[in-house]
Scaffold this motif. Structure first.
Motif, PDB file in Angstrom:
ATOM      1  N   PHE A   1       7.123   3.769   8.166  1.00 44.54           N
ATOM      2  CA  PHE A   1       7.728   2.600   8.816  1.00 44.54           C
ATOM      3  C   PHE A   1       9.178   2.494   8.383  1.00 44.54           C
ATOM      4  O   PHE A   1       9.492   2.543   7.181  1.00 44.54           O
ATOM      5  N   THR A   2      10.077   2.342   9.366  1.00 40.50           N
ATOM      6  CA  THR A   2      11.495   2.244   9.042  1.00 40.50           C
ATOM      7  C   THR A   2      12.243   1.558  10.181  1.00 40.50           C
ATOM      8  O   THR A   2      11.652   1.063  11.139  1.00 40.50           O
TER       9      THR A   2
ATOM     10  N   ASP B   1      25.887  -1.641   2.573  1.00 38.94           N
ATOM     11  CA  ASP B   1      24.438  -1.499   2.517  1.00 38.94           C
ATOM     12  C   ASP B   1      23.697  -2.462   3.438  1.00 38.94           C
ATOM     13  O   ASP B   1      22.558  -2.179   3.840  1.00 38.94           O
ATOM     14  N   GLY B   2      24.311  -3.593   3.783  1.00 36.07           N
ATOM     15  CA  GLY B   2      23.665  -4.476   4.744  1.00 36.07           C
ATOM     16  C   GLY B   2      23.448  -3.811   6.085  1.00 36.07           C
ATOM     17  O   GLY B   2      22.542  -4.187   6.841  1.00 36.07           O
ATOM     18  N   ALA B   3      24.256  -2.801   6.380  1.00 38.09           N
ATOM     19  CA  ALA B   3      24.166  -2.096   7.655  1.00 38.09           C
ATOM     20  C   ALA B   3      23.297  -0.850   7.585  1.00 38.09           C
ATOM     21  O   ALA B   3      22.713  -0.448   8.590  1.00 38.09           O
ATOM     22  N   ILE B   4      23.201  -0.227   6.410  1.00 35.51           N
ATOM     23  CA  ILE B   4      22.521   1.076   6.346  1.00 35.51           C
ATOM     24  C   ILE B   4      21.258   1.070   5.498  1.00 35.51           C
ATOM     25  O   ILE B   4      20.428   1.980   5.626  1.00 35.51           O
ATOM     26  N   LYS B   5      21.056   0.066   4.643  1.00 30.55           N
ATOM     27  CA  LYS B   5      19.832   0.016   3.854  1.00 30.55           C
ATOM     28  C   LYS B   5      18.742  -0.648   4.681  1.00 30.55           C
ATOM     29  O   LYS B   5      18.874  -1.801   5.102  1.00 30.55           O
ATOM     30  N   VAL B   6      17.661   0.076   4.915  1.00 33.51           N
ATOM     31  CA  VAL B   6      16.561  -0.427   5.741  1.00 33.51           C
ATOM     32  C   VAL B   6      15.235  -0.103   5.048  1.00 33.51           C
ATOM     33  O   VAL B   6      15.182   0.717   4.133  1.00 33.51           O
ATOM     34  N   PRO B   7      14.151  -0.728   5.490  1.00 33.99           N
ATOM     35  CA  PRO B   7      12.844  -0.382   4.911  1.00 33.99           C
ATOM     36  C   PRO B   7      12.505   1.082   5.184  1.00 33.99           C
ATOM     37  O   PRO B   7      12.815   1.629   6.247  1.00 33.99           O
TER      38      PRO B   7
ATOM     39  N   GLN C   1       0.814  -1.214   0.000  1.00 40.57           N
ATOM     40  CA  GLN C   1       0.000   0.000   0.000  1.00 40.57           C
ATOM     41  C   GLN C   1       0.849   1.267   0.000  1.00 40.57           C
ATOM     42  O   GLN C   1       0.296   2.369  -0.029  1.00 40.57           O
ATOM     43  N   SER C   2       2.162   1.127   0.035  1.00 37.83           N
ATOM     44  CA  SER C   2       3.039   2.253   0.339  1.00 37.83           C
ATOM     45  C   SER C   2       3.942   2.626  -0.827  1.00 37.83           C
ATOM     46  O   SER C   2       4.208   1.822  -1.723  1.00 37.83           O
ATOM     47  N   VAL C   3       4.445   3.847  -0.741  1.00 32.58           N
ATOM     48  CA  VAL C   3       5.585   4.252  -1.544  1.00 32.58           C
ATOM     49  C   VAL C   3       6.831   3.849  -0.770  1.00 32.58           C
ATOM     50  O   VAL C   3       6.952   4.137   0.432  1.00 32.58           O
ATOM     51  N   ARG C   4       7.744   3.155  -1.437  1.00 28.97           N
ATOM     52  CA  ARG C   4       8.950   2.643  -0.775  1.00 28.97           C
ATOM     53  C   ARG C   4      10.190   3.400  -1.262  1.00 28.97           C
ATOM     54  O   ARG C   4      10.425   3.473  -2.472  1.00 28.97           O
ATOM     55  N   LEU C   5      10.928   3.963  -0.337  1.00 26.49           N
ATOM     56  CA  LEU C   5      12.200   4.604  -0.675  1.00 26.49           C
ATOM     57  C   LEU C   5      13.269   3.521  -0.697  1.00 26.49           C
ATOM     58  O   LEU C   5      13.712   3.034   0.342  1.00 26.49           O
TER      59      LEU C   5
ATOM     60  N   ASP D   1       8.014   2.042  -6.040  1.00 26.05           N
ATOM     61  CA  ASP D   1       9.353   2.305  -5.526  1.00 26.05           C
ATOM     62  C   ASP D   1       9.834   3.663  -6.012  1.00 26.05           C
ATOM     63  O   ASP D   1       9.622   4.034  -7.174  1.00 26.05           O
ATOM     64  N   VAL D   2      10.486   4.391  -5.129  1.00 27.21           N
ATOM     65  CA  VAL D   2      11.145   5.649  -5.471  1.00 27.21           C
ATOM     66  C   VAL D   2      12.619   5.468  -5.157  1.00 27.21           C
ATOM     67  O   VAL D   2      12.978   5.153  -4.021  1.00 27.21           O
ATOM     68  N   ALA D   3      13.463   5.666  -6.149  1.00 33.82           N
ATOM     69  CA  ALA D   3      14.876   5.306  -6.016  1.00 33.82           C
ATOM     70  C   ALA D   3      15.780   6.498  -5.743  1.00 33.82           C
ATOM     71  O   ALA D   3      17.001   6.386  -5.878  1.00 33.82           O
TER      72      ALA D   3
END
Length: 426
Positions: free
Chosen positions: A253-254, A289-295, A41-45, A310-312
């Motif tokens: 949500f993050t 990125d395993g440490a800093i990329k989050v939902p 339902q969301s826009v995802r960054l 998705d917004v990139a």
């Protein structure tokens, strides 16, 4: 589109929740039906770079500023205390007539004048320090091995209070009660769990579905905590539904950063010790990125953030405050903000001009040039773990697992990004 009036705001920040801890991000083991539905339902960054540790991420989210500006630069030894002169998201929304509440983990200071109840929040129920039972938390929560997350002493508006139940359930209960009590006025609820941070404590009923298969006990407990989080978020979202508030409530949500080494299962072979993380490299504290990329999920149906996509564009916690201020019509604080307003991009409009996000974290009182720093662009990341090591360069679009170091092939880009970092550091 008719602009809705004064949307409510619910920001949910998890603790040590990895990008790969959700089924919607490809995890084949975990059950997260509520968050999977929110994802849909969301826009995802998708280029959201958080962390790299608990306090820095929270300082940036609350202020719209790089954490090194805020004095909240680390997680312990007095370095997790935000400058009390900082203007928080709570202040910003209070100034716009919102009722504000914070429930769970603050980690920006446990004493006056740095607590959530001192810095823009009307109602609070928080634990102290970086987690329940950690040094700095209420003394009665210490040494309760296997039980620290149950029946904890928390702090309501700064005063200790014995609670009953599992911590994430308690924080969700308080968030729901706050929403119900303020249904007739604009509100900002900050739901910040200390889960799934270690210790891996959760009621047995959440662990049992993960036992008896290929998962270790460590990872069964971890995913039990994640599924409990999912259930509690479902309760909060259901409360919005029941009160007919969903349409005009901004839900974010993050997580603060990715997985911690303390949640590894060291009884397993090295390649299986860390839980699933969607092929991303690195753990909490590093800048891979395993440490800093989050939902980073955003939903606001009445405000045009109502289509799953998705917004990139490159983003980080520093963008949360200016974006929510724009959505609510709240005035920005009269200080230098590092974040940018992403509202147009979230609504399907133009993305912000290409930009660079800067990251740095290490122990100590003084920032040290070139020590664990990174520059993130729309395509690349320049990263150096230690001052004495060479720079590493990765193409995050072609190589999201950061397996191929391109520094030797693209020396001019390395020089350009390092110069940009130097200017930022100065």
């Amino acid at each position: 589109m008719t602009e809705p009036t004064r949307p409510n705001v619910v920001v949910m920040m998890m603790d040590d929740l990895a990008y790969g801890d959700l089924a919607c991000h490809g995890n084949p083991y975990v059950s997260t039906p509520v968050l999977d539905a929110l994802y849909a339902q969301s826009v995802r960054l998708t280029r959201y770079a958080s962390g790299p540790m608990c306090t820095p991420a929270r300082a940036s989210l609350m202020t719209g500023r790089y954490h090194l500006r805020t004095r909240a630069i680390d997680t312990f030894c007095g370095r997790s205390m935000i400058d009390p002169g900082e203007v928080t998201l709570g202040h910003v929304l209070q100034g716009a007539g919102y009722r504000t509440g914070a429930f769970g983990k603050w980690h920006l200071g446990d004493a006056y004048p740095m607590r959530a109840c001192d810095l823009g929040f009307d109602e609070t129920l928080m634990h102290n320090a970086g987690g329940i039972g950690q040094p700095g938390d209420h003394r009665e929560n210490h040494w309760r091995e296997g039980e620290a997350y149950f029946d904890a002493v928390l702090h309501r508006d700064g005063r200790p209070e014995k609670t009953a139940g599992y911590c994430t359930d308690v924080f969700a209960d308080e968030t729901i009660a706050f929403i119900e009590a303020n249904r007739n006025q604009p509100f900002f609820a900050y739901f910040a769990t200390n889960a799934p941070h270690t210790p891996l404590e959760v009621p047995q009923r959440w662990i049992e579905p993960y036992r008896g298969g290929e998962l270790s006990e460590t990872h069964a407990r971890l995913y039990g905590m994640v599924t409990n989080i999912d259930w509690n978020i479902g309760r909060i979202l259901s409360a919005l539904d029941a009160l007919d508030l969903t349409d005009n409530t901004i839900v974010v949500f993050t997580s603060d950063h990715g997985p911690c080494a303390s949640a590894r299962d060291y009884t397993l072979p090295a390649d299986k010790q860390q839980r699933f993380n969607a092929g991303l490299r690195g753990e909490k504290g590093s800048l891979y990125d395993g440490a800093i990329k989050v939902p980073s999920f955003w939903r606001w149906p009445a405000g045009g953030i109502d289509r799953a996509r998705d917004v990139a564009c490159v983003a980080s916690p520093i963008d949360v405050l200016p974006t929510i201020a724009a959505a609510t019509g709240a005035a920005l604080p009269d200080v230098h903000l590092d974040g940018v307003d992403l509202l147009a991009a979230l609504r399907g409009g133009p993305e912000p001009s290409p930009r660079r996000i800067y990251l740095q974290w290490h122990r100590g009182n003084t920032p040290e040039r070139y020590r664990n720093y990174a520059v993130v662009t729309m395509q690349h990341k320049l990263y150096r773990p230690e001052p004495t090591k060479p720079d590493e360069l990765y193409d995050l679009v072609a190589d999201p697992g950061e397996k191929t170091n391109l520094a030797a092939e693209l020396p001019e880009l390395v020089t350009e990004l390092r110069a940009a970092y130097d200017a930022w550091f100065d």
